[in-house]
Design an enzyme around this catalytic site. Structure first.
Site, PDB file in Angstrom:
ATOM      1  N   GLU A 146      -4.893 -15.375  -4.747  1.00  0.00           N
ATOM      2  CA  GLU A 146      -4.016 -14.418  -5.547  1.00  0.00           C
ATOM      3  C   GLU A 146      -3.439 -15.019  -6.708  1.00  0.00           C
ATOM      4  O   GLU A 146      -2.791 -16.046  -6.714  1.00  0.00           O
ATOM      5  CB  GLU A 146      -2.864 -13.854  -4.718  1.00  0.00           C
ATOM      6  CG  GLU A 146      -1.976 -12.970  -5.197  1.00  0.00           C
ATOM      7  CD  GLU A 146      -2.347 -11.641  -5.892  1.00  0.00           C
ATOM      8  OE1 GLU A 146      -1.968 -11.170  -6.858  1.00  0.00           O
ATOM      9  OE2 GLU A 146      -3.493 -11.204  -5.414  1.00  0.00           O
TER      10      GLU A 146
ATOM     11  N   GLN B 235       0.757  -1.281   0.023  1.00  0.00           N
ATOM     12  CA  GLN B 235       0.114  -0.034   0.061  1.00  0.00           C
ATOM     13  C   GLN B 235       0.911   1.194   0.044  1.00  0.00           C
ATOM     14  O   GLN B 235       1.873   1.367   0.730  1.00  0.00           O
ATOM     15  CB  GLN B 235      -0.829   0.132   1.277  1.00  0.00           C
ATOM     16  CG  GLN B 235      -1.835  -1.093   1.148  1.00  0.00           C
ATOM     17  CD  GLN B 235      -2.931  -1.113  -0.038  1.00  0.00           C
ATOM     18  OE1 GLN B 235      -3.187  -0.023  -0.601  1.00  0.00           O
ATOM     19  NE2 GLN B 235      -3.369  -2.042  -0.496  1.00  0.00           N
TER      20      GLN B 235
ATOM     21  N   CYS C  91     -11.146   0.381  -5.833  1.00  0.00           N
ATOM     22  CA  CYS C  91     -10.032   1.541  -5.868  1.00  0.00           C
ATOM     23  C   CYS C  91     -10.390   2.164  -7.376  1.00  0.00           C
ATOM     24  O   CYS C  91      -9.707   3.268  -7.715  1.00  0.00           O
ATOM     25  CB  CYS C  91      -8.828   1.077  -5.775  1.00  0.00           C
ATOM     26  SG  CYS C  91      -8.223  -0.145  -7.050  1.00  0.00           S
TER      27      CYS C  91
ATOM     28  N   TYR D  95      -8.159 -11.740  -4.779  1.00  0.00           N
ATOM     29  CA  TYR D  95      -7.278 -10.808  -5.107  1.00  0.00           C
ATOM     30  C   TYR D  95      -6.576 -10.363  -3.858  1.00  0.00           C
ATOM     31  O   TYR D  95      -6.323  -9.317  -3.523  1.00  0.00           O
ATOM     32  CB  TYR D  95      -8.047  -9.563  -5.524  1.00  0.00           C
ATOM     33  CG  TYR D  95      -9.219  -9.794  -6.576  1.00  0.00           C
ATOM     34  CD1 TYR D  95      -8.704  -9.858  -7.865  1.00  0.00           C
ATOM     35  CD2 TYR D  95     -10.585  -9.653  -6.187  1.00  0.00           C
ATOM     36  CE1 TYR D  95      -9.812  -9.872  -8.947  1.00  0.00           C
ATOM     37  CE2 TYR D  95     -11.571 -10.176  -7.408  1.00  0.00           C
ATOM     38  CZ  TYR D  95     -10.667 -10.165  -8.785  1.00  0.00           C
ATOM     39  OH  TYR D  95     -11.889 -10.276  -9.469  1.00  0.00           O
TER      40      TYR D  95
ATOM     41  N   ASP E 299     -11.080  -7.229  -3.275  1.00  0.00           N
ATOM     42  CA  ASP E 299     -10.114  -6.007  -3.620  1.00  0.00           C
ATOM     43  C   ASP E 299      -9.614  -6.230  -4.796  1.00  0.00           C
ATOM     44  O   ASP E 299      -8.337  -6.435  -4.796  1.00  0.00           O
ATOM     45  CB  ASP E 299      -9.032  -6.237  -2.525  1.00  0.00           C
ATOM     46  CG  ASP E 299      -8.233  -4.942  -2.456  1.00  0.00           C
ATOM     47  OD1 ASP E 299      -8.586  -4.047  -3.048  1.00  0.00           O
ATOM     48  OD2 ASP E 299      -7.142  -4.916  -1.798  1.00  0.00           O
TER      49      ASP E 299
END
Length: 533
Positions: A333, A283, A455, A310, A381
């Site tokens: 992932e 992040q 996002c 994710y 996500d």
């Protein structure tokens, strides 16, 4: 776990008191942070500190593509649009959290161009590949700016040639600066301003056997000698090399080498220690991410079974395992580079964690139902483009799929149980717990709670409307987070609950019984029960 990356002054500026939005306590403090250690000709900056006006006041704003607005950093215009959208879909209490407004970026990827005598280290000008030098970026953690200046000095002193895209020549292509504030020897309030920078140099060669490797070593030693633990300033955490010769726009190659400093890189977020390698996703705004995780945890019941899609290195799923004492956590992932960070993070989970924890290298878009089976909560996500179409389709039809799964002799969930090469790790067991909480082996249940971290605002709106139109989900809560002050990009945490069995679904469930009664009535009386309700 890709909460999105956006493009990126030396003194951190005061916090701005928030008036028009919900703010975290950190955002309401107005005392400025202390500057990082002084480098010669670097931190003696005379630019006046702006007043508490929530204005960017960055000298690079007109040319740099990183920030898109200068005023009202605490509340970008998109917040009002989000508020109206959520009201239109039934959520009237949308709130927006804005924490640190300057010096928030703790991770930056910067291009290195120009010449050895005048290197340009920064971002591309909007719509071009012309690099804009940004030595006094207001978004960067102040020690990133200090590390950039030290790198600039090293490039000039050692005659390092920046990369030339047109010719494919040169030596230093990019640099990634990542700040860790994990330092338990310092009081918590002092950890952020004393963050250490992990420097990753992207070198224009295939590997360490190249003819110019000695220059790379010399540059690494220069950084370590002038910013490492034996220097006066001590703000360099480690130096890594990445080797990349491709002519495309991908920043990193596949080969990495640790050169100097600590090999482990840690951050504390969501109640756990999180390991990050230079190659794994991290992040950019670690403080905002911690606030988001604390909020997310409130919507996961204790002891729940969770699927984290994710997932990246699993920071979200593992924080839930620790703070919500989950029965099981599955992290899915597609980036294999995240596996090592996941394993290291698991090793540092608190001893009381007694969960079934797994990480799977898999594409979420392929047979997504197999990952949802047996979980009560699913966390997604996705990248900026939003949910994969196949996953969205499964979520839209989740009620009917659950009935089919229960009636099928062998469900697609068996594909997860029978996976030939899974990476499965049992978390540490401690007598504080009653005992191990087994995963729901053989369970055909599907999630009743969907937590969506977005996002990409436009893609989220489309996904949200699609989920709601299916009548399978109801939007319960929505929160916004100011991850990227100076831009119109925000992060949203939304919570959907399964609507339960609606009347049409009830009829579908009863249809087999009605059809059976039809046969009895037909045989006995020659009449039929209605099936076209």
């Amino acid at each position: 776990m890709p909460l999105c990356l956006l493009p990126n002054r030396l003194l951190p500026l005061p916090y701005c008191p928030l008036i028009t939005c919900h703010a975290s306590p950190a955002a309401l403090r107005s005392s400025p942070s202390s500057p990082p250690p002084t480098l010669p000709n670097l931190l003696n900056n005379t630019t006046p500190v702006p007043s508490l006006s929530c204005a960017l006041q960055c000298p690079h704003f007109q040319s740099c593509s990183g920030c898109t607005h200068e005023l009202n950093l605490h509340r970008p215009i998109i917040v009002d649009e989000a508020d109206q959208f959520f009201k239109s879909v039934g959520v009237s209490d949308f709130d927006f959290d804005s924490s640190r407004l300057w010096g928030w970026r703790s991770r930056a990827k910067l291009a290195v161009r120009g010449s050895s005598m005048k290197p340009l280290i920064g971002l591309y000008e909007e719509g071009t590949h012309n690099v804009v030098d940004i030595p006094h970026c207001k978004a960067h953690h102040p020690n990133i700016n200090a590390a950039v200046e030290l790198l600039r000095q090293g490039v000039t002193k050692l005659n390092i040639e920046p990369y030339d895209e047109d010719e494919g020549t040169g030596e230093l292509r990019y640099v990634q600066m990542a700040v860790t504030t994990y330092n338990t020897s310092l009081p918590a309030p002092e950890r952020y301003k004393n963050g250490k920078v992990q420097v990753s140099l992207v070198w224009n060669s295939r590997n360490e056997n190249s003819h110019n490797f000695e220059k790379l070593n010399a540059l690494a030693n220069f950084l370590w000698r002038n910013g490492g633990p034996k220097s006066d300033v001590r703000f360099i955490h480690s130096v890594w090399a990445n080797f990349q010769t491709s002519t495309n726009n991908i920043i990193f190659g596949n080969r990495w080498r640790h050169l100097l400093g600590e090999s482990g890189f840690w951050e504390h977020a969501g109640g756990i220690d999180v390991s990050l390698s230079p190659s794994s996703f991290g992040q950019a705004n670690t403080r905002a991410f911690d606030i988001l995780l604390r909020k997310l945890q409130k919507y996961v019941p204790y002891g729940a079974s969770v699927t984290d899609l994710y997932a990246g290195a699993g920071a979200i799923g593992l924080s839930l395992a620790a703070t919500r004492k989950c029965r099981s956590v599955k992290c899915v992932e597609v980036n294999k580079e995240s596996k090592l960070s996941f394993e290291k993070t698991v090793e540092r989970l608190p001893n009381y964690v007694d969960s079934s924890i797994s990480w799977h290298l898999a594409d979420t878009s392929v047979e997504p139902l197999s990952w949802l089976m047996g979980s009560e909560v699913v966390v997604v996500d996705p990248p900026r483009k939003g949910l994969d179409a196949s996953l969205l389709d499964v979520l839209r039809t989740i009620s009917s799929l659950e009935r089919k799964a229960k009636s099928a002799p062998e469900s697609s969930y068996s594909k997860v149980k029978d996976e030939k090469r899974p990476w499965v790790l049992r978390a540490m067991k401690d007598s504080v717990q009653i005992g191990s909480k087994p995963a729901l082996e053989g369970s055909e249940s599907l999630p009743q709670t969907l937590i969506y971290i977005s996002c990409g605002w436009e893609s989220f709106k489309e996904d949200c409307k699609s989920l709601l139109s299916s009548k399978k989900w109801r939007l319960e809560k929505a929160h916004g987070f100011n991850f990227f002050p100076g831009t119109q990009s925000t992060i949203h945490l939304t919570v959907f609950d399964a609507t339960g069995t609606a009347f049409p679904d009830l009829v579908q469930i009863l249809l087999p019984t009605i059809e059976f009664l039809n046969k009895i009535l037909a045989l006995a009386f020659g009449v039929f029960a209605p099936t076209n309700i």
